[in-house]
Design a protein around this motif. Structure first.
Motif, PDB file in Angstrom:
ATOM      1  N   GLY A  96      -7.723   7.595   1.434  1.00 48.88           N
ATOM      2  CA  GLY A  96      -6.357   7.991   1.496  1.00 48.88           C
ATOM      3  C   GLY A  96      -5.976   7.385   3.006  1.00 48.88           C
ATOM      4  O   GLY A  96      -4.613   7.011   3.077  1.00 48.88           O
ATOM      5  N   GLU A  97      -6.833   7.732   3.947  1.00 57.14           N
ATOM      6  CA  GLU A  97      -6.395   7.651   5.175  1.00 57.14           C
ATOM      7  C   GLU A  97      -6.664   6.005   5.470  1.00 57.14           C
ATOM      8  O   GLU A  97      -5.820   5.411   6.457  1.00 57.14           O
ATOM      9  CB  GLU A  97      -7.371   8.204   6.436  1.00 57.14           C
ATOM     10  CG  GLU A  97      -7.246   9.686   6.328  1.00 57.14           C
ATOM     11  CD  GLU A  97      -8.495  10.475   7.016  1.00 57.14           C
ATOM     12  OE1 GLU A  97      -9.312   9.656   7.533  1.00 57.14           O
ATOM     13  OE2 GLU A  97      -8.171  11.592   7.226  1.00 57.14           O
ATOM     14  N   LEU A  98      -7.583   5.110   5.089  1.00 51.88           N
ATOM     15  CA  LEU A  98      -7.668   3.843   5.408  1.00 51.88           C
ATOM     16  C   LEU A  98      -6.709   3.214   4.505  1.00 51.88           C
ATOM     17  O   LEU A  98      -6.136   1.963   5.224  1.00 51.88           O
ATOM     18  CB  LEU A  98      -8.840   3.350   4.525  1.00 51.88           C
ATOM     19  CG  LEU A  98      -9.652   1.971   4.963  1.00 51.88           C
ATOM     20  CD1 LEU A  98      -9.526   1.578   6.553  1.00 51.88           C
ATOM     21  CD2 LEU A  98     -10.813   1.935   4.262  1.00 51.88           C
ATOM     22  N   ALA A  99      -5.897   3.570   3.593  1.00 51.42           N
ATOM     23  CA  ALA A  99      -4.891   2.839   2.989  1.00 51.42           C
ATOM     24  C   ALA A  99      -3.683   2.950   3.546  1.00 51.42           C
ATOM     25  O   ALA A  99      -2.833   1.959   3.560  1.00 51.42           O
ATOM     26  CB  ALA A  99      -4.635   3.498   1.353  1.00 51.42           C
ATOM     27  N   GLY A 100      -3.620   3.945   4.488  1.00 49.14           N
ATOM     28  CA  GLY A 100      -2.333   4.274   5.300  1.00 49.14           C
ATOM     29  C   GLY A 100      -1.197   4.277   4.649  1.00 49.14           C
ATOM     30  O   GLY A 100      -1.167   4.997   3.578  1.00 49.14           O
ATOM     31  N   VAL A 101      -0.027   3.739   5.039  1.00 49.46           N
ATOM     32  CA  VAL A 101       0.973   3.938   4.451  1.00 49.46           C
ATOM     33  C   VAL A 101       1.908   2.632   3.823  1.00 49.46           C
ATOM     34  O   VAL A 101       2.779   1.936   4.069  1.00 49.46           O
ATOM     35  CB  VAL A 101       2.131   4.399   5.482  1.00 49.46           C
ATOM     36  CG1 VAL A 101       1.871   5.747   5.925  1.00 49.46           C
ATOM     37  CG2 VAL A 101       2.110   3.613   6.698  1.00 49.46           C
ATOM     38  N   ASP A 102       0.881   2.163   2.969  1.00 48.97           N
ATOM     39  CA  ASP A 102       1.288   0.881   2.220  1.00 48.97           C
ATOM     40  C   ASP A 102       2.765   1.041   1.738  1.00 48.97           C
ATOM     41  O   ASP A 102       3.180   1.925   1.245  1.00 48.97           O
ATOM     42  CB  ASP A 102       0.481   0.528   0.986  1.00 48.97           C
ATOM     43  CG  ASP A 102      -1.155   0.251   1.750  1.00 48.97           C
ATOM     44  OD1 ASP A 102      -1.000  -0.465   2.752  1.00 48.97           O
ATOM     45  OD2 ASP A 102      -1.952   0.432   1.124  1.00 48.97           O
ATOM     46  N   ASP A 103       3.522  -0.231   1.607  1.00 50.97           N
ATOM     47  CA  ASP A 103       4.806  -0.129   0.886  1.00 50.97           C
ATOM     48  C   ASP A 103       4.347  -0.014  -0.442  1.00 50.97           C
ATOM     49  O   ASP A 103       3.870  -1.246  -1.093  1.00 50.97           O
ATOM     50  CB  ASP A 103       5.639  -1.289   1.339  1.00 50.97           C
ATOM     51  CG  ASP A 103       6.990  -1.183   0.645  1.00 50.97           C
ATOM     52  OD1 ASP A 103       7.176  -0.286  -0.107  1.00 50.97           O
ATOM     53  OD2 ASP A 103       7.777  -2.078   1.189  1.00 50.97           O
ATOM     54  N   LEU A 104       4.382   1.007  -1.215  1.00 46.63           N
ATOM     55  CA  LEU A 104       3.964   1.157  -2.612  1.00 46.63           C
ATOM     56  C   LEU A 104       4.865   0.394  -3.709  1.00 46.63           C
ATOM     57  O   LEU A 104       4.367  -0.017  -4.722  1.00 46.63           O
ATOM     58  CB  LEU A 104       3.611   2.682  -3.054  1.00 46.63           C
ATOM     59  CG  LEU A 104       2.728   3.357  -2.104  1.00 46.63           C
ATOM     60  CD1 LEU A 104       2.654   4.743  -2.847  1.00 46.63           C
ATOM     61  CD2 LEU A 104       1.313   2.803  -2.507  1.00 46.63           C
ATOM     62  N   LYS A 105       6.126   0.332  -3.106  1.00 47.41           N
ATOM     63  CA  LYS A 105       7.125  -0.551  -4.042  1.00 47.41           C
ATOM     64  C   LYS A 105       6.235  -1.992  -4.020  1.00 47.41           C
ATOM     65  O   LYS A 105       6.461  -2.672  -5.035  1.00 47.41           O
ATOM     66  CB  LYS A 105       8.415  -0.755  -3.708  1.00 47.41           C
ATOM     67  CG  LYS A 105       9.376   0.658  -4.101  1.00 47.41           C
ATOM     68  CD  LYS A 105      10.542   0.605  -3.481  1.00 47.41           C
ATOM     69  CE  LYS A 105      11.378   1.985  -3.771  1.00 47.41           C
ATOM     70  NZ  LYS A 105      12.894   1.553  -3.396  1.00 47.41           N
ATOM     71  N   VAL A 106       6.228  -2.683  -2.978  1.00 49.92           N
ATOM     72  CA  VAL A 106       5.719  -3.871  -2.940  1.00 49.92           C
ATOM     73  C   VAL A 106       4.133  -4.023  -3.499  1.00 49.92           C
ATOM     74  O   VAL A 106       3.895  -5.022  -4.129  1.00 49.92           O
ATOM     75  CB  VAL A 106       5.595  -4.479  -1.414  1.00 49.92           C
ATOM     76  CG1 VAL A 106       4.936  -5.770  -1.368  1.00 49.92           C
ATOM     77  CG2 VAL A 106       7.168  -4.390  -0.889  1.00 49.92           C
TER      78      VAL A 106
END
Length: 164
Positions: A96-106
């Motif tokens: 969860g921390e490694l994934a960060g704040v990816d733009d989930l729409k993209v």
């Protein structure tokens, strides 16, 4: 042709609390370049790629600052933003921390989307994999390797047509 025609399903996923070591092990054992991170209901919360894992272990370079009234001000705001993101990755202890704040729409695409839409998103060098999401659930993934297979198939069909 649609995404559902070329996606790999079911998707190999990890939960946000999976350790970084577990994520690396899954990716190595399954020979995959990325893995969707899902919550307990199977909803996409992020994506961890091999680049995320490599970035986590790479040295973090501190931005250049100047001092003003006992405070530090970064000379280049973009450099500071990148530093914060890299530092967050370096300190990550789980998926969860490694994934960060990816733009989930993209980072996601519908199974009935055209392959051309997926290809267009993958023109971004940072997007190597898309999670295929239906009714809020991750049902598969599409990778650049899947795209290469489609291109190979189309090229072979063109050669066959030319020979006829």
């Amino acid at each position: 042709m649609k995404v559902q025609d070329i996606m790999t399903s079911p998707a190999i996923t990890v939960t946000a609390d999976a350790s970084v070591q577990e994520v690396a092990r899954v990716m190595r054992e399954k020979k995959i370049s990325g893995v969707p991170v899902v919550d307990s209901q199977g909803r996409l919360t992020g994506i961890v790629t091999e680049l995320d894992l490599i970035s986590r272990s790479a040295p973090v370079h501190e931005p250049t600052y100047f001092t003003f009234l006992s405070g530090f001000i970064p000379l280049k705001p973009g450099e500071y933003r990148e530093y914060r993101e890299r530092l967050q990755q370096a300190l990550a202890t789980n998926a969860g921390e490694l994934a960060g704040v990816d733009d989930l729409k993209v980072a996601q695409i519908a199974p009935d989307a055209l392959i051309s839409a997926a290809m267009e998103r993958m023109l971004d060098p940072e997007i190597t994999m898309l999670a295929v999401v239906e009714n809020g659930q991750v049902i598969g993934v599409v990778t650049r390797t899947d795209m290469i297979s489609v291109i190979e198939q189309l090229e072979l069909e063109l050669i066959d047509r030319d020979e006829e």
